[in-house]
Scaffold this active site. Sequence first.
Site, PDB file in Angstrom:
ATOM      1  N   ASN A  70       0.846  -1.193   0.000  1.00  0.00           N
ATOM      2  CA  ASN A  70       0.000   0.000   0.000  1.00  0.00           C
ATOM      3  C   ASN A  70       0.885   1.248   0.000  1.00  0.00           C
ATOM      4  O   ASN A  70       2.105   1.153   0.090  1.00  0.00           O
ATOM      5  CB  ASN A  70      -0.975  -0.017   1.185  1.00  0.00           C
ATOM      6  N   ARG A  71       0.255   2.407  -0.103  1.00  0.00           N
ATOM      7  CA  ARG A  71       0.984   3.653  -0.315  1.00  0.00           C
ATOM      8  C   ARG A  71       1.428   4.358   0.955  1.00  0.00           C
ATOM      9  O   ARG A  71       1.865   5.495   0.911  1.00  0.00           O
ATOM     10  CB  ARG A  71       0.111   4.631  -1.109  1.00  0.00           C
TER      11      ARG A  71
END
Length: 232
Positions: A30-31
Site C-alpha cells: 500500500n501507499r
Amino acid sequence: PASRPLAGRTVVVSAGGTREPLDPVRFLGNRSSGKQGAAIARAALAAGATVRFVAAHLETPVPAGVEVRTASTALQLRDAVLSASDGADVLVMAAAVADFRPADYADAKIKKREDGQDPVITLVRNPDILAEAVARRTAEGAGTRLPALIVGFAAETGDATSSVLDHAARKLASKGCELLVVNQVGEDLVFGADSNDVTVLAADGSAPRTFSGTKDEVASGVVAVIAESLSR
Ligand code: C5P
C-alpha cells in the site's frame, strides 16, 4: 514537567505499510509512507517518552533515539506490536496494515500459464491488530500487560449519507480503543505528503480536537492529547 509530559512513559508506535508476499519476488502493498507515524515517534521522544518503534515498510528514516523492531507482513507486525506493547503505557497504531493477504505463498516465482489462462489470487483476512490488542487487554488471564491507552488511525472518505466524523465515531466504538486519529483521504492528498489535517476523537466523550499543518505539527497535537488522556 510540562515540557516533558511523557517522561517515564513507554510508547509503542507502529508505522509504514505491510507487504503481503505472493511469491519470492512479488507482494501486495500500500501507499503508506510511515511519515505520520515517524513524526508521532519523534514527538513522543521530545515529550520525554521511551519509544518502541515498530517499522513496517517506510519511505522515511527511522527516527533517531527509538528502539526499533521491524516487520514486513501483517502477521509479523502483529507479533512485533503485541510483544513491544507488553508493559508499555501507550500503543499508537499508525501502520497501514493490509486487511487481506494472499491465501497461498508460492515458493517459486509464479510463471505465466501455458494454457493462456489468467491467474487467480485468493485473499484471506488478516487479523485486526488494533482490535486484537484491545481484546487481549480485556481478556481474562492475558499474560501480557497491554497499554491502557490505545490509539487507532482512520483514513476515511465518507459518503453521501454519512459524514467522515460520524463514520469515524462508529469506528472508534467498534474498535474499542481510547483515541482515534481521523484523516480525510483524497487521492494522493495524504499518502507521502508532508502535511496533514486530522481530528482526534476520544472514547471518553471529551471534545474532538483538530490539528493541521506539517506532519510534525500534527504529531505534537496528537501527543499532547495522549499526554492529557494519561493524566486524567
Ligand atoms: O478498519 P481500518 O483499517 O480503517 O482501521 C485502521 C486502524 O486499524 C489503524 O490504526 C490500523 O493501524 C489498524 N489496523 C490493524 N490491523 C488491521 C487493519 C487495521 O491494526 N488488519
